[in-house]
Design an enzyme around this catalytic site. Structure first.
Site, mmCIF file in Angstrom:
data_model
loop_
_atom_site.group_PDB
_atom_site.id
_atom_site.type_symbol
_atom_site.label_atom_id
_atom_site.label_comp_id
_atom_site.label_asym_id
_atom_site.label_seq_id
_atom_site.Cartn_x
_atom_site.Cartn_y
_atom_site.Cartn_z
ATOM 1 N N GLY A 1 7.237 5.180 7.735
ATOM 2 C CA GLY A 1 6.260 6.213 7.983
ATOM 3 C C GLY A 1 6.673 6.946 9.429
ATOM 4 N N SER A 2 5.772 7.377 10.013
ATOM 5 C CA SER A 2 5.709 8.309 10.991
ATOM 6 C C SER A 2 5.873 7.358 12.564
ATOM 7 C CB SER A 2 4.555 9.289 11.208
ATOM 8 O OG SER A 2 3.319 8.514 11.463
ATOM 9 N N GLU B 1 10.534 1.652 10.016
ATOM 10 C CA GLU B 1 11.298 2.336 9.653
ATOM 11 C C GLU B 1 10.596 3.876 9.754
ATOM 12 O OE1 GLU B 1 14.598 2.213 9.163
ATOM 13 O OE2 GLU B 1 14.456 0.025 8.906
ATOM 14 N N LYS C 1 0.719 -1.331 0.036
ATOM 15 C CA LYS C 1 0.050 0.129 -0.091
ATOM 16 C C LYS C 1 1.019 1.249 0.141
ATOM 17 C CE LYS C 1 -1.929 2.693 3.099
ATOM 18 N NZ LYS C 1 -1.830 3.954 2.359
HETATM 19 P P1 NAD Z 1 2.514 8.191 7.974
HETATM 20 O O1 NAD Z 1 2.914 7.402 9.067
HETATM 21 O O2 NAD Z 1 1.086 9.130 8.264
HETATM 22 O O3 NAD Z 1 2.074 7.224 6.693
HETATM 23 C C1 NAD Z 1 3.022 6.069 6.288
HETATM 24 C C2 NAD Z 1 1.764 5.157 5.660
HETATM 25 O O4 NAD Z 1 1.298 4.351 6.350
HETATM 26 C C3 NAD Z 1 0.880 5.830 4.566
HETATM 27 O O5 NAD Z 1 0.932 4.886 3.225
HETATM 28 C C4 NAD Z 1 -0.245 5.809 5.478
HETATM 29 O O6 NAD Z 1 -1.392 5.665 4.532
HETATM 30 C C5 NAD Z 1 0.018 4.488 6.212
HETATM 31 N N1 NAD Z 1 -0.968 4.392 7.585
HETATM 32 C C6 NAD Z 1 -1.315 5.638 8.235
HETATM 33 N N2 NAD Z 1 -1.921 5.174 9.392
HETATM 34 C C7 NAD Z 1 -1.894 3.778 9.231
HETATM 35 C C8 NAD Z 1 -2.554 2.913 10.039
HETATM 36 N N3 NAD Z 1 -3.145 3.182 11.199
HETATM 37 N N4 NAD Z 1 -2.411 1.645 9.696
HETATM 38 C C9 NAD Z 1 -1.755 1.188 8.599
HETATM 39 N N5 NAD Z 1 -1.115 2.017 7.923
HETATM 40 C C10 NAD Z 1 -1.157 3.576 8.027
HETATM 41 O O7 NAD Z 1 3.855 8.720 7.514
HETATM 42 P P2 NAD Z 1 3.926 9.831 6.227
HETATM 43 O O8 NAD Z 1 3.537 11.208 6.782
HETATM 44 O O9 NAD Z 1 3.460 9.233 4.899
HETATM 45 O O10 NAD Z 1 5.717 9.850 6.217
HETATM 46 C C11 NAD Z 1 6.336 10.712 6.903
HETATM 47 C C12 NAD Z 1 7.038 9.972 7.820
HETATM 48 O O11 NAD Z 1 7.932 8.957 7.229
HETATM 49 C C13 NAD Z 1 8.200 11.150 8.518
HETATM 50 O O12 NAD Z 1 8.128 10.698 9.892
HETATM 51 C C14 NAD Z 1 9.477 10.125 8.157
HETATM 52 O O13 NAD Z 1 10.455 10.404 8.883
HETATM 53 C C15 NAD Z 1 9.168 8.871 7.882
HETATM 54 N N6 NAD Z 1 10.022 7.964 7.018
HETATM 55 C C16 NAD Z 1 10.871 7.320 7.626
HETATM 56 C C17 NAD Z 1 12.105 6.794 6.694
HETATM 57 C C18 NAD Z 1 12.784 5.513 7.155
HETATM 58 O O14 NAD Z 1 13.455 4.950 6.497
HETATM 59 N N7 NAD Z 1 13.093 5.459 8.638
HETATM 60 C C19 NAD Z 1 11.940 6.993 5.148
HETATM 61 C C20 NAD Z 1 10.940 7.699 4.926
HETATM 62 C C21 NAD Z 1 10.076 8.388 5.665
#
Ligand code: NAD
Length: 490
Positions: free
Chosen positions: A233-234, A255, A180
């Protein structure tokens, strides 16, 4: 207007709900496509398809899996321009960056794991122990088998790169997957689906389901037929995914966010350190998890570095991401633009000195088509208390804070003074200090006299609130396979 579709069993499908979300071009603020808002019904179908495809794919010879992944790499390269334009448009990312980095690295991900599986070493241990009745001899060997259906969830900042970084090792090791991408930036994942079909992958091996996190992402995480979840993600979402996977006894790799220190000692080669610090702060408008968002500078060179970094930030060519000369585009969504603006306002209120930026890019300095876009200026701030929220929490935008330090101990304390521990950079001319400092910094990746040099064979990931587990190289091959030790008495 283009309609993105789910990709299940090599077919493009509408979501069961027939519900769609607008896809925005962030450089203009205009809607240009629609993305499915899939729900548990779509995820169930994708997972069932992936589950059905798993036994045949798991027993497909590694050489054949490798061939298909290499073919996919070739197709990504053959379609580089189309993918780069799609990535640039959907993210507000400068076209030169998408063309030069995101898309080539997506092909490199495929190629790396396609060949890694052909050369991965096995594990063997010979047991030779004293025992009652005479020495005991046994041989142990470890079988590694794919886990089943992998759930792969990725963010919006490096959409194709991070998605392929998960799909490639999962599928290379014989798993099938339900992936996804972020609902904010689904376009290149959609194009990738067409290339998966063209490459000749059997139906059901790679499935891509579009939707938001709350409904679609959480359905993947909680699906009983998905034993392994790889999430980027976050930290807030990662925490929930970790708890859920823990309860369900799933394998999980997280990550997460970063607040990375970029440390410059006064014996560093400033001719290298300063331009690298500017690049580390502002690449992709600061929306890279590895960005050096906290610049720590030894007192003797503090003013000089601060001035030069602010000058470097002002010199960045801000503009339409489509333009070849643009070095700095728009933020990727309105919500994110508002978050960045709020954090800068908070820094100002907390007594921060703004050396450049600190405001949206004035519309008059942008081409007419970009005046509704989410452009925020590259921003350099000093004078904050290192314990304040702006210094401790991830902004994930074009904002770098600058702090002075006196000595190595203080630099290490500042570098380690956040909950995050993803990456750090240290610039120094003293080789012993470089090694010593790298050892002291709590980060999963430490660069010495460089930034963002990535070798796909190395473990990648964060300490503390930046994640659990590692990706890359053997770590990824291990994550996606279940070890079984066989012990044979001889
Ligand atoms: P996010 O956590 O909002 O979303 C990431 C993904 O998770 C999206 O596809 C989103 O739809 C999905 N998601 C959201 N809530 C969910 C849930 N409850 N269950 C399952 N999936 C869910 O993050 P974002 O705003 O898309 O990305 C930015 C973040 O990603 C920043 O914190 C950044 O540091 C982090 N990031 C980390 C790395 C790494 O390798 N450590 C790399 C790139 C980005």
């Amino acid at each position: 207007m283009e309609r993105i579709a789910n990709f299940i069993a090599n077919e493009f499908d509408e979501p069961a709900s027939r519900d769609y979300l607008d896809v925005i071009e962030p450089a203009t603020g205009g809607v240009y496509a629609r993305v499915p808002m899939s729900d548990a019904e779509d995820v169930n179908r994708a997972a069932a398809t992936a589950r059905a495809a798993f036994p045949a794919w798991a027993s497909t010879p590694a050489a054949e899996r490798s061939r298909l992944l290499l073919r996919l790499a070739d197709l990504i390269e053959a379609n580089l321009e189309q993918l780069a334009q799609a990535e640039s448009r959907n993210c507000g990312k400068p076209i030169a960056l998408a063309r030069g980095v995101d898309i080539p690295r997506s092909a490199a991900n495929m190629r790396y794991f396609a060949t890694a599986i052909l050369h991965a070493p096995g594990e063997f241990h010979e047991t030779d122990q004293p025992a009652v009745g005479g020495p005991l001899h046994a041989i142990n060997y470890t079988l590694r088998r794919p886990r089943g259906v992998a759930g792969l969830i990725s963010p919006w900042n490096l959409p194709l790169y991070l998605l392929t970084w998960k799909i490639a090792p999962a599928v290379a090791t014989g798993n099938t997957c339900v992936a996804k991408p972020s609902e904010v930036t689904p376009m290149t994942a959609h194009l990738l689906a067409g290339l998966v079909r063209e490459a000749g992958f059997p139906p059901g091996v790679i499935n891509i389901v579009h939707g938001d996190g709350r409904t679609c992402g959480s359905a993947i995480v909680q699906h009983a037929e998905v034993p392994a979840v790889s999430f980027t993600g976050s930290t807030a979402v990662g925490r929930w995914i970790g708890e859920t996977c823990g309860r369900m006894l799933k394998r999980v790799s997280l990550e997460l966010g970063g607040k990375n220190a970029f440390v410059i000692f006064d014996d560093a080669d400033l001719g290298q350190a300063i331009p690298t610090a500017v690049r580390a702060a502002f690449t992709n408008q600061g929306q890279v998890c590895l960005c050096g968002s906290r610049l720590l500078v030894q007192r003797r060179v503090f003013e000089r570095v601060l001035d030069a970094v602010a000058t470097g930030a002002r010199a960045l060519v801000v503009g339409d991401p489509r333009d070849e000369a643009t070095q700095f585009g728009s933020l990727t969504s309105r919500a994110h633009f508002e978050k960045v603006a709020a954090m800068v306002d908070e820094a100002r209120a907390a007594g921060g000195v703004i050396h450049c930026g600190g405001a949206p890019v004035p519309g008059v300095s942008l081409p007419a088509r970009c005046r509704g876009g989410y452009f925020y200026q590259p921003t350099v701030i000093s004078g904050l208390d290192p314990a304040c929220r702006v210094e401790r929490e991830e902004i994930f935008g074009p904002v770098v804070t600058v702090q002075p330090f006196e000595d190595e101990d203080q630099a290490a304390a500042l570098a380690n003074g956040t909950d995050y521990g993803l990456a750090a950079s240290v610039f120094t001319g003293d080789v012993s200090r470089a090694h010593r400092f790298a050892e002291r910094v709590q980060a999963g990746v430490v660069w010495v006299n460089c930034w963002l040099v990535r070798d796909l064979r190395t473990p990648f990931g964060g300490m503390k609130a930046s994640g659990v587990g590692r990706e890359g190289g053997l770590e990824a091959l291990r994550f996606f396979t279940e070890p079984k030790n066989v012990c044979v008495k001889v």
